[in-house]
Design a protein around this motif. Sequence first.
Motif, PDB file in Angstrom:
ATOM      1  N   GLU A 171       0.835  -1.198   0.000  1.00 16.53           N
ATOM      2  CA  GLU A 171       0.000   0.000   0.000  1.00 16.53           C
ATOM      3  C   GLU A 171       0.873   1.252   0.000  1.00 16.53           C
ATOM      4  N   PHE A 172       0.517   2.208  -0.862  1.00 13.75           N
ATOM      5  CA  PHE A 172       1.153   3.525  -0.896  1.00 13.75           C
ATOM      6  C   PHE A 172       0.059   4.562  -0.668  1.00 13.75           C
ATOM      7  N   PRO A 173       0.329   5.632   0.066  1.00 10.83           N
ATOM      8  CA  PRO A 173      -0.713   6.632   0.306  1.00 10.83           C
ATOM      9  C   PRO A 173      -1.156   7.286  -1.000  1.00 10.83           C
ATOM     10  N   GLU A 174      -2.439   7.467  -1.104  1.00  6.19           N
ATOM     11  CA  GLU A 174      -2.995   8.126  -2.286  1.00  6.19           C
ATOM     12  C   GLU A 174      -2.593   9.596  -2.247  1.00  6.19           C
ATOM     13  N   PRO A 175      -1.941  10.112  -3.303  1.00  5.33           N
ATOM     14  CA  PRO A 175      -1.523  11.521  -3.287  1.00  5.33           C
ATOM     15  C   PRO A 175      -2.730  12.453  -3.348  1.00  5.33           C
ATOM     16  N   THR A 176      -2.613  13.589  -2.668  1.00  9.65           N
ATOM     17  CA  THR A 176      -3.618  14.636  -2.757  1.00  9.65           C
ATOM     18  C   THR A 176      -2.988  15.839  -3.442  1.00  9.65           C
ATOM     19  N   PHE A 177      -3.796  16.697  -3.993  1.00 12.28           N
ATOM     20  CA  PHE A 177      -3.279  17.834  -4.744  1.00 12.28           C
ATOM     21  C   PHE A 177      -3.910  19.124  -4.236  1.00 12.28           C
ATOM     22  N   ALA A 178      -3.139  20.219  -4.368  1.00  7.23           N
ATOM     23  CA  ALA A 178      -3.640  21.514  -3.930  1.00  7.23           C
ATOM     24  C   ALA A 178      -4.918  21.878  -4.674  1.00  7.23           C
ATOM     25  N   VAL A 179      -4.953  21.624  -5.972  1.00 10.42           N
ATOM     26  CA  VAL A 179      -6.158  21.862  -6.764  1.00 10.42           C
ATOM     27  C   VAL A 179      -6.961  20.573  -6.812  1.00 10.42           C
ATOM     28  N   GLU A 180      -8.159  20.615  -6.267  1.00  7.95           N
ATOM     29  CA  GLU A 180      -8.988  19.416  -6.214  1.00  7.95           C
ATOM     30  C   GLU A 180      -9.694  19.143  -7.531  1.00  7.95           C
ATOM     31  N   ASP A 181     -10.005  20.225  -8.256  1.00  3.50           N
ATOM     32  CA  ASP A 181     -10.798  20.026  -9.466  1.00  3.50           C
ATOM     33  C   ASP A 181     -10.591  21.204 -10.402  1.00  3.50           C
ATOM     34  N   VAL A 182     -10.632  20.945 -11.703  1.00  3.77           N
ATOM     35  CA  VAL A 182     -10.607  21.963 -12.741  1.00  3.77           C
ATOM     36  C   VAL A 182     -11.823  21.744 -13.626  1.00  3.77           C
ATOM     37  N   GLU A 183     -12.644  22.764 -13.712  1.00  3.39           N
ATOM     38  CA  GLU A 183     -13.905  22.634 -14.446  1.00  3.39           C
ATOM     39  C   GLU A 183     -13.953  23.664 -15.566  1.00  3.39           C
ATOM     40  N   ASP A 184     -14.264  23.224 -16.776  1.00  8.54           N
ATOM     41  CA  ASP A 184     -14.413  24.137 -17.903  1.00  8.54           C
ATOM     42  C   ASP A 184     -15.822  24.711 -17.937  1.00  8.54           C
ATOM     43  N   ARG A 185     -15.902  26.006 -18.189  1.00 13.65           N
ATOM     44  CA  ARG A 185     -17.198  26.641 -18.403  1.00 13.65           C
ATOM     45  C   ARG A 185     -17.439  26.734 -19.899  1.00 13.65           C
ATOM     46  N   ILE A 186     -18.564  26.191 -20.334  1.00 14.89           N
ATOM     47  CA  ILE A 186     -18.862  26.049 -21.758  1.00 14.89           C
ATOM     48  C   ILE A 186     -20.029  26.956 -22.151  1.00 14.89           C
ATOM     49  N   SER A 187     -19.912  27.551 -23.326  1.00 18.43           N
ATOM     50  CA  SER A 187     -20.999  28.362 -23.872  1.00 18.43           C
ATOM     51  C   SER A 187     -21.870  27.490 -24.774  1.00 18.43           C
ATOM     52  N   GLU A 188     -23.100  27.250 -24.338  1.00 12.52           N
ATOM     53  CA  GLU A 188     -24.002  26.435 -25.150  1.00 12.52           C
ATOM     54  C   GLU A 188     -24.398  27.130 -26.456  1.00 12.52           C
ATOM     55  N   PRO A 189     -24.722  28.434 -26.442  1.00 15.06           N
ATOM     56  CA  PRO A 189     -25.078  29.074 -27.716  1.00 15.06           C
ATOM     57  C   PRO A 189     -23.946  29.056 -28.738  1.00 15.06           C
ATOM     58  N   LEU A 190     -22.710  29.014 -28.239  1.00 14.54           N
ATOM     59  CA  LEU A 190     -21.563  29.018 -29.157  1.00 14.54           C
ATOM     60  C   LEU A 190     -21.021  27.611 -29.371  1.00 14.54           C
ATOM     61  N   ARG A 191     -21.906  26.622 -29.253  1.00 18.54           N
ATOM     62  CA  ARG A 191     -21.610  25.241 -29.609  1.00 18.54           C
ATOM     63  C   ARG A 191     -20.429  24.660 -28.847  1.00 18.54           C
TER      64      ARG A 191
END
Length: 832
Positions: A463-483
């Motif tokens: 067993e090795f410890p699961e690494p954690t990261f300073a940034v937990e998540d990166v989410e893209d914001r998408i424009s629906e009208p601009l496809r």
Amino acid sequence: MPQPRLHLIPFSRLHLFRFGDPRACLSRGRQTIARVLELMEGREDLTFVVENVAFASAYLEAHPSDIAKVQHRLQEGRLEVSPQWTAVDQNFAVGEDLVRNLYYGREWLENRSGQKSQVLFFSKTSGWTPQFPQLVRKSGMAFVAAAGSNGFFDWVGLDGSRVVVWNPELDLDVFWQALQGEPGIRKASWKVIEDALVGRDGILPIFWGSDLSQLSEAALGELDELGQGEDVAVGFGRLGEVFKNIPAPLSQNQGEVPSPSPYLETLAPEMVCQSRKGVYTLLWAEQVAAISHLLCQSPYPQEQLREAWLRQLEGMDYDVGGNTDSRSALQRQVDSLSLVEDAESLIAAQVAVQEGPPGTIPIVVFNPCSWERTDVVTARVVFWGEEAITDFGRYELCRLVDGDGEGIRFQEVSSRQVETTEIEIVFLAKDVPACGYATYYLLPNTPQPELLNVQVPGMMAPEFPEPTFAVEDVEDRISEPLRGIRIGRRFSTSGYLLDVDEVTGWVTLTDRKQDRVLIKDLRVIGFEESMKMGVEHFDPTGRQFELALDRVDLIESGEVRATLLLEGHLLHSKVDLRFDLYDGLDRVDLKVGLAWRDEKPVSVDLIFDSGMEDARVHYGVPFGFSSPDQARCVCASWASHRQCLGWVALDDGETGMVIATDRAGFKFEKSRVQSTLLRSWIDPISFSYRRVWRAYPERVVANYSIRGYSGDFRSARSYRDGWELNQPLRSCVTYDTDAPRSLPDRVGPIVLDGEGVVTTALKQAEDGDGFILRAFEALGEGCEARLKTWAEILSVSEVDLMEQPVREVAPEAIVFAPFEIKTLRLKLGVGA
């Protein structure tokens, strides 16, 4: 009715930078003093005021045979020297630089004249910090004469200290212009003087001098001719005589006086910012040298530090309208840093290394601040083999632990491998003692044979410890009208959400702990100026230039820190914003870089819009804090501008945010805070028919740190954010673990522990007898502090800023009044 009399006080406004480089200006000042001394031989009534000790000291260095003559003139009072080393700009000062400026100036003057001057003189000042009355009083003075037009008034400091200030009713150079100016100027100046004499039946004090002006036989002859008239009597007077007839009652002024020229930092950011960094470096150099002297009995570099302070002070005689030299400011900082590194190395070399596998590398982390602290630190480590330097394979899976053997997460941010390996790591150093150090250990990989065996199919893997990261998540914001085109990105940490609008370039920062937006609009804007009102004013045309983003990238993502890079251009100039996000630290750091190349009158500002319409603003000043409504503005076009030290806080009493910074210039407008990065302007050498734009450094860099809090700025201890940004944790790696070692691996050698108490100086006393610790009460509430030391306390006494005794104090109960600055002399024994 008695004949009105002009009380002439001859002087010369002595600058180190404005009318040539410092060497030329000092030479001119020496010549000015030489001519005055010569004229005094034939004129027993002649007096003269030298504004800065730096010029008087330089004169005696060049004219050692005149020491007796100068001492005689000082003692009889005909030659007056203002007891300050040079003209430090108060509103760009850190605090201790103001103390040292008064100390070294007053010390020199007392040694030369045997007298203690009561009057401090400024021929020009660009604003006053609100704690200056306390500094003047605790330096043994009671009166201040300075440029202005308020007459006499009582200046009250934050702590209640009072000094009497005299602002001459007339401009300092009006008499010079009346006697030596062009015909038109002479006439107008005389009209000003005549109007001031109307209805006066006594003395009108008036200065006679100008920038680097020199008295001459011809000028004195013209003065004698004037004195033969019947309307006005003209005679020489002394600055101290002005305060013998103080009118009563006096009006009161309280709080700071903002600079009428707050543009200095933005016109020459590399000069002003480097000078402040130099002060912080010198303070740590003194502190770590004192700690090394206490713990290791190493010699304290008293003379080197004194010389470094004098050069530092002389470099803070800012005048952007003339010559400034950022290279000198940087060199002063580098010279001080060498003293720091020497003292840190001495201490680290004697820290006892705890038991560990061969090849254990101690990393000693120093905390310059006067409270225990958890913060990120950077260390550079070189890996060598035990026998051959290239045999460093045992460090390929190294570990970092604290003094208790607990594992510490670290992150490799850079590496270089040639014959050996050099890496730079960052890690979170927890609970580093106040004004002290803690040691961490980089352990080489120790082979575990059971983990090296080939795994049998079906056998559970180790067993090795699961690494954690300073940034937990990166989410893209998408424009629906601009496809599905991406228009923004969201970066999440445990404490904050950072949203980037890639269309506008605006950034939103949300505090997840309180589930509220801290900054709804963070952006870089250029405000065009009309150039109609001159460099000492600000006249926007209304046109604005927005930052156009070219890149949004997460350029670093690790367990300790992640870095988000925004690159773009403002007009044709490159701008980048680097956000550092952390796991385990409640803050977001921001570094803004600007490479200005445009020839256009623009003020480039970083905008923080909190959205809090009713936010109350407070900000750091030397030895305390202030707010916009506590200042007396002197220039309408800069009415909302302030010079802040270290931090700015906005809150509504329930929630708020603090912005720590290494910049001074801010503008406050409702919910919005603006930090000016750079002000584009024409060079003073420009002619009316040809504009020459100022030259700017290759890159201007400004640093900020943002933190949300509940409550108000006091309960959030906002002042600490400013000190921590400007005094980061420092590391020293040592490799010779076989040397004799006697120091504990973590210690706070000398700590003044009290709620709201900030230690600004820890050094050896100037006379070598004990240590000097200076601190102030930062919250305006008063408190009781306790002195804790690693050594035996022999005695503790309170002294003034000249390090002269005031009273004995009990080390376990040192009482601070609100905003009080207290200086202590400590005499300590050796040993734990």
